[in-house]
Design a protein around this motif. Structure first.
Motif, short mmCIF file in Angstrom:
data_model
loop_
_atom_site.label_atom_id
_atom_site.label_comp_id
_atom_site.label_asym_id
_atom_site.label_seq_id
_atom_site.Cartn_x
_atom_site.Cartn_y
_atom_site.Cartn_z
N ASN A 468 12.98 -10.58 16.26
CA ASN A 468 13.27 -9.19 16.58
C ASN A 468 14.14 -8.51 15.54
OD1 ASN A 468 11.81 -9.47 18.93
ND2 ASN A 468 13.58 -10.08 20.15
N ALA A 469 15.00 -9.27 14.87
CA ALA A 469 15.93 -8.66 13.92
C ALA A 469 15.25 -8.21 12.63
CB ALA A 469 17.04 -9.64 13.58
N PHE A 470 14.08 -8.75 12.33
CA PHE A 470 13.39 -8.43 11.08
C PHE A 470 11.94 -8.04 11.37
CE2 PHE A 470 16.74 -11.42 9.77
CZ PHE A 470 17.37 -10.64 8.81
N GLU A 471 11.67 -6.79 11.33
CA GLU A 471 10.31 -6.30 11.55
C GLU A 471 9.54 -6.36 10.25
OE1 GLU A 471 8.01 -2.24 13.08
OE2 GLU A 471 10.20 -2.42 13.17
N ARG A 472 8.33 -6.86 10.30
CA ARG A 472 7.52 -6.96 9.08
C ARG A 472 7.22 -5.56 8.55
NH1 ARG A 472 3.84 -10.53 6.46
NH2 ARG A 472 4.47 -12.20 7.88
N PRO A 473 7.50 -5.31 7.27
CA PRO A 473 7.28 -3.97 6.70
C PRO A 473 5.80 -3.59 6.69
CG PRO A 473 8.74 -5.29 5.32
CD PRO A 473 8.14 -6.23 6.32
N ASP A 474 5.55 -2.31 6.71
CA ASP A 474 4.19 -1.78 6.67
C ASP A 474 3.67 -1.85 5.24
OD1 ASP A 474 1.82 -0.43 6.84
OD2 ASP A 474 2.64 1.36 7.82
N SER A 475 2.67 -2.68 5.00
CA SER A 475 2.16 -2.87 3.64
C SER A 475 1.44 -1.63 3.11
CB SER A 475 1.22 -4.08 3.58
OG SER A 475 0.11 -3.88 4.44
N ARG A 476 1.14 -0.68 3.98
CA ARG A 476 0.49 0.55 3.52
C ARG A 476 1.47 1.51 2.86
NH1 ARG A 476 -2.13 1.97 9.23
NH2 ARG A 476 0.05 1.42 9.72
N ASP A 477 2.75 1.30 3.11
CA ASP A 477 3.79 2.13 2.50
C ASP A 477 3.97 1.69 1.05
OD1 ASP A 477 6.30 3.04 1.54
OD2 ASP A 477 7.03 3.30 3.59
N PRO A 478 3.79 2.59 0.07
CA PRO A 478 3.89 2.20 -1.35
C PRO A 478 5.23 1.55 -1.71
CG PRO A 478 2.92 4.39 -1.14
CD PRO A 478 3.42 4.00 0.23
N VAL A 479 6.31 2.06 -1.13
CA VAL A 479 7.62 1.50 -1.43
C VAL A 479 7.73 0.08 -0.88
CG1 VAL A 479 10.11 1.71 -1.03
CG2 VAL A 479 8.75 3.74 -1.57
N MET A 480 7.29 -0.11 0.36
CA MET A 480 7.34 -1.44 0.96
C MET A 480 6.45 -2.41 0.18
SD MET A 480 9.40 -1.11 3.52
CE MET A 480 10.26 -0.01 2.39
N ARG A 481 5.31 -1.92 -0.26
CA ARG A 481 4.39 -2.77 -1.00
C ARG A 481 5.00 -3.19 -2.34
NH1 ARG A 481 0.28 0.12 -0.32
NH2 ARG A 481 0.22 1.28 -2.28
N LEU A 482 5.65 -2.26 -3.02
CA LEU A 482 6.27 -2.58 -4.30
C LEU A 482 7.43 -3.56 -4.12
CD1 LEU A 482 6.53 -2.17 -7.33
CD2 LEU A 482 7.98 -0.16 -6.88
N GLU A 483 8.21 -3.38 -3.07
CA GLU A 483 9.30 -4.31 -2.81
C GLU A 483 8.77 -5.73 -2.60
OE1 GLU A 483 12.68 -1.40 -0.75
OE2 GLU A 483 11.70 -2.98 0.44
N ARG A 484 7.72 -5.83 -1.80
CA ARG A 484 7.12 -7.14 -1.53
C ARG A 484 6.58 -7.76 -2.83
NH1 ARG A 484 4.62 -10.66 2.57
NH2 ARG A 484 3.25 -11.98 1.32
N GLN A 485 5.90 -6.95 -3.64
CA GLN A 485 5.34 -7.46 -4.89
C GLN A 485 6.44 -7.92 -5.84
OE1 GLN A 485 3.12 -3.90 -5.79
NE2 GLN A 485 1.17 -4.80 -5.16
N ALA A 486 7.56 -7.21 -5.86
CA ALA A 486 8.68 -7.61 -6.71
C ALA A 486 9.25 -8.96 -6.27
CB ALA A 486 9.76 -6.54 -6.69
N LEU A 487 9.35 -9.15 -4.95
CA LEU A 487 9.83 -10.44 -4.45
C LEU A 487 8.86 -11.56 -4.81
CD1 LEU A 487 11.12 -9.41 -0.90
CD2 LEU A 487 12.48 -9.87 -2.95
N GLU A 488 7.55 -11.28 -4.73
CA GLU A 488 6.55 -12.28 -5.10
C GLU A 488 6.72 -12.71 -6.55
OE1 GLU A 488 3.15 -10.51 -2.03
OE2 GLU A 488 2.89 -10.32 -4.20
N VAL A 489 6.93 -11.73 -7.44
CA VAL A 489 7.08 -12.02 -8.86
C VAL A 489 8.35 -12.84 -9.12
CG1 VAL A 489 7.58 -10.98 -11.11
CG2 VAL A 489 5.74 -10.07 -9.69
#
Length: 626
Positions: A468-489
Motif C-alpha cells: 500500500n505504501a508504494f503504488e506502481r507508477p503509471d507507465s503511460r506518464d512520460p515522466v514516470m516512464r523516463l524515471e523507470r528507464q533511468a533506474l533500469e540503466v
C-alpha cells in the motif's frame, strides 16, 4: 563446529558462478535482448515466458509470479536447500575453497549439508554398481543386456550397473566411505529390519536416475532371477532427493536436444530410452514407475519452451490393452500443453526396445515418424467400443466422442475434428456440431481461454511489486516512464555512466515514491562500495522489503538495444534525458520564485536567479547538442 561463511567468499562465489549456466540446468532460455534471457518460469505454471535473467548482474525475476533474487536464491528455491548448503554446493561446483568466521573450518565430511551428503552417497553407489557389472556374478545381467541388443559400451554410456546378491554389499561399501547409517537411511537405497538396515537392491540390473543437473538421486532396478520375489522393476522410494512425480529417466541426457529440436518423446521404460537414443531419437525420456503427470508436464514445457510457437510431445505405448489405457491417461493431460501432442502405438505390441532388437534402428525411427495426433487416437479408441453399423451404435458413439472433441480448446482445430468425427460415424456435420456444442455448454469450458493465464502478463502488467505504501507508477506518464528507464540503466549498466552523470543521478529527485525509494537504495549501495557481483543484491537490501522484487524486475527488464553500440547510445540518451528533466524541474522552481517574490530587478537575488536560469539553459542545450 563450522563458522559462518565469510562475506567476501559469498561475494566471490556469486561473482564467479554463471547464472545462465545454472538456470539452464532447469529452464530453457532464449535471448530477450542484449545480455538478457527469458524462459518459462520454474516456480509457477505459465504459457508464455515471463521469467527473465540478466547474467551480467546475476539476477532473475519473474514478471508473472514475482519470484526474484540472485543465483543463491534460485538454487535455494529449486533445491529447497539452506543458504549455507547452497553457497557450499556452488563453491564446490567451481572448486572454490570457502573460509569461515570465528576460526571455523567449514563442514567436515560427517556434518556437510544433508542434501549434498545424500547426493554424494548416490554418486558412490552408482560407481559401485557400475564396477559390479564387470564381476563374475553379474554374467546374468550382462546376458540380459546383450539379449536386448545393448553392447557393453551402451551400458557404460547409460551408467548401467549391477546390485550384487546378498544383504549388505552396498551397505559395507558406503560405510567404508565414511557414511553413517543415519544418513544411509535417508537415501532410499536401504530397507530396515529388526537387525538394522540392509540393501534394497539385490541381484538386479540397476539404472541411475538423475535430476536435470545430472546428479544421481535414485535408482531403478530390474529383477534377473526367478527366486527374486520382488516386483519386476523396483525403484527408489520417495526421499528428500527423489520425487517420482517430478523425475524423468534420461532427461539429463535428452534435455539439450529437447530444447534444440523442441520435441520430447515419452516412452515406458529404461531399456526403451536406451533403444531410442541409440537409434537416434535422443529426445526420449521415461517416467519412473508412475504415470506421466502434471509435474512431469511442467518440466517438459519449460524445456520445450512451450509458448505457442511450436514444439511436439510424442507418447509411445505398447499396443496391448494396458498401452491403450496409458495413452488415454496421457490424453487426459493433453490440454496442459500448447505444443502439439501425438501418440505412437506399435500395432503388434512391440516397444522401442523390441523394435530395435528385431528390426533395427530404422524401425524405431519409423515408429516415431508415424505418430498420430493424440486427439485422433483418443476418438478412434472410443469408437472401437461401438457397433457403427447400427443407428443405435452410431448415436451412442457420438454421445461418448462429442465430449472428447469438446475438450479441444483450440478453436481452429475443434471444427476440423468435428468434421472428421462426422465422417467416421457416417453422420452429417450439423448433428455432430450440435452434440459438440452441447458438450461444451455442459462442461462450461471457455472456448478460447487456456486454463491458466497467469503467466501471460506483460512486463508492464507484472505482479504488483509494492504494498500500500508504494503504488506502481503509471507507465503511460512520460515522466514516470523516463524515471523507470533511468533506474533500469543505472541498475543494469552502472559502468556506462561517467562522473558527471553519476553526480547528476545522485542529485536527481524522483517524483514517484517507488522510484525515489529505489534511487535512495542505489545511492546507498554506491556509497557502500558494492561490487559488480553484489550490486543488485545490495540495492535490494537497501530498499524497503516490499520493493525488493521491484528492484529485481527493474534489473532484468529488457533494454531496447540490438547491439553494444546501440546499447551505449540508449543508456547515454536516457541519463541525459533524466538530467534534462531535472533541469526542467529546477527552472520551473526558479521561475516560480521570480513570479512569487517581490524583488528589485537590479537586486543581487534577482540577478543570481537569472544567472542560474541561463546556466541551466546552456546545460540543456549542450545535452541536446544545439
Amino acid at each position: 563446529m563450522a563458522g559462518l561463511i565469510k562475506r567476501e567468499d559469498i561475494d566471490e562465489v556469486r561473482n564467479r558462478i554463471d547464472l545462465r549456466e545454472v538456470v539452464e540446468s532447469y529452464v530453457t532460455l532464449k535471448s530477450a535482448g542484449v545480455g538478457s534471457y527469458k524462459g518459462l518460469c520454474p516456480f509457477h505454471d505459465e504459457r508464455s515466458p515471463s521469467f527473465h535473467i540478466r547474467p551480467q548482474l546475476g539476477t532473475f525475476h519473474c514478471f508473472g509470479c514475482g519470484e526474484s533474487g540472485d543465483v543463491f536464491a534460485f538454487i535455494q528455491k529449486m533445491d529447497h536447500s539452506s543458504f549455507s548448503e547452497t553457497v557450499e554446493s556452488l563453491a564446490a561446483r567451481i572448486n572454490y575453497e570457502l573460509h569461515y568466521e570465528d576460526g571455523g573450518t567449514g563442514p567436515r565430511r560427517e556434518d556437510y549439508g544433508k542434501r549434498q551428503r545424500l547426493v554424494d552417497a548416490h554418486k558412490v553407489a552408482e560407481e559401485f554398481f557400475q564396477a559390479q557389472l564387470a564381476s563374475e556374478e553379474a554374467q546374468t545381467a550382462r546376458d540380459f543386456l546383450s539379449g536386448r541388443g545393448f553392447e557393453p559400451q551402451a551400458a557404460a554410456d547409460f551408467s548401467v550397473g549391477y546390485a550384487p546378491k546378498g544383504w549388505d554389499a552396498l551397505l559395507k561399501h558406503l560405510r567404508a566411505q565414511g557414511f553413517v547409517d543415519e544418513e544411509l537411511k535417508l537415501t532410499g537405497m536401504f530397507a530396515e529390519g529388526n537387525r538394522g538396515i540392509y540393501d534394497r537392491f539385490r541381484g538386479r540390473l540397476v539404472w541411475p536416475i538423475r535430476d536435470l543437473s545430472g546428479a544421481t538421486i535414485g535408482f531403478g532396478a530390474r529383477k534377473l532371477y526367478d527366486d527374486d520375489q520382488g516386483p519386476k522393476y523396483l525403484n527408489t522410494p520417495e526421499t528428500q532427493l527423489y520425487k517420482k512425480s517430478q523425475v524423468l529417466y534420461g532427461l539429463d541426457l535428452a534435455k539439450k536436444q529437447i530444447s534444440k529440436t523442441r520435441q520430447i518423446v515419452v516412452v515406458e521404460g529404461y531399456t526403451d530410452v536406451m533403444a531410442c537414443h541409440l537409434a537416434g531419437i535422443t529426445t526420449a525420456v521415461a517416467t519412473c514407475g508412475t504415470a506421466f503427470g502434471t509435474d512431469h508436464i511442467k518440466i517438459a514445457r519449460r524445456l520445450l519452451q512451450d509458448d505457442g510457437t511450436g514444439g511436439e510431445v510424442i507418447f509411445t505405448f505398447d499396443g496391448d490393452a494396458a498401452g491403450q489405457k496409458a495413452a488415454l491417461r496421457a490424453f487426459d493431460e493433453d490440454q496442459r500443453f500448447i505444443a502439439q501432442t501425438y501418440v505412437c502405438v506399435e500395432p503388434n505390441g512391440a516397444d522401442p526396445c523390441d523394435l530395435r532388437l528385431h528390426r533395427g534402428d530404422e524401425a524405431v525411427r519409423e515408429l516415431i515418424e508415424l505418430k498420430r495426433p493424440l486427439f485422433e487416437f483418443a476418438i478412434r479408441a472410443e469408437l472401437k467400443k461401438f457397433n457403427l453399423n447400427t443407428v443405435e451404435g452410431r448415436v451412442q458413439a457420438l454421445r461418448q466422442t462429442a465430449p472428447i472433441v469438446a475438450q479441444i480448446r483450440d478453436s481452429s482445430i475443434r471444427p476440423a475434428y468435428a468434421r472428421e468425427l462426422a465422417g467416421w460415424l457416417g453422420m452429417n456435420n450439423e448433428d455432430v456440431n450440435r452434440s459438440v456444442a452441447a458438450s461444451i455448454k455442459r462442461a462450461r469450458l471457455p472456448k478460447n481461454t487456456p486454463p491458466d493465464t497467469r503467466g501471460n502478463q506483460s512486463e508492464g502488467q507484472g505482479q504488483q511489486a509494492s504494498a500500500n505504501a508504494f503504488e506502481r507508477p503509471d507507465s503511460r506518464d512520460p515522466v514516470m516512464r523516463l524515471e523507470r528507464q533511468a533506474l533500469e540503466v543505472v541498475i543494469q549498466q552502472p559502468h556506462r555512466l561517467n562522473e558527471e552523470q553519476w553526480q547528476a543521478f545522485y542529485e536527481a529527485r524522483f517524483m514517484a515514491p517507488v522510484h525515489a525509494a529505489v534511487h535512495d537504495g542505489i545511492v546507498a549501495a554506491s556509497a557502500a562500495g558494492a561490487s559488480a557481483s553484489s550490486w543488485v543484491e545490495v540495492i535490494r537490501d537497501e530498499v524497503p522489503e516490499q520493493l525488493r522484487s521491484y528492484v529485481s524486475e527493474v534489473a532484468v527488464t529488457s533494454i531496447p538495444a540490438s547491439d553494444e553500440h546501440n546499447l551505449a547510445r540508449y543508456c547515454s540518451d536516457i541519463i541525459n534525458g533524466l538530467i534534462e528533466l531535472q533541469i526542467t524541474h529546477r527552472k520551473a522552481e526558479l521561475i516560480g520564485r521570480l513570479q512569487r517574490a517581490e524583488m528589485e530587478p537590479e537586486g543581487e537575488e534577482y540577478a543570481q536567479i537569472n544567472r542560474e536560469l541561463m546556466e541551466l539553459e546552456m546545460r540543456r542545450r549542450i545535452l541536446r547538442g544545439t
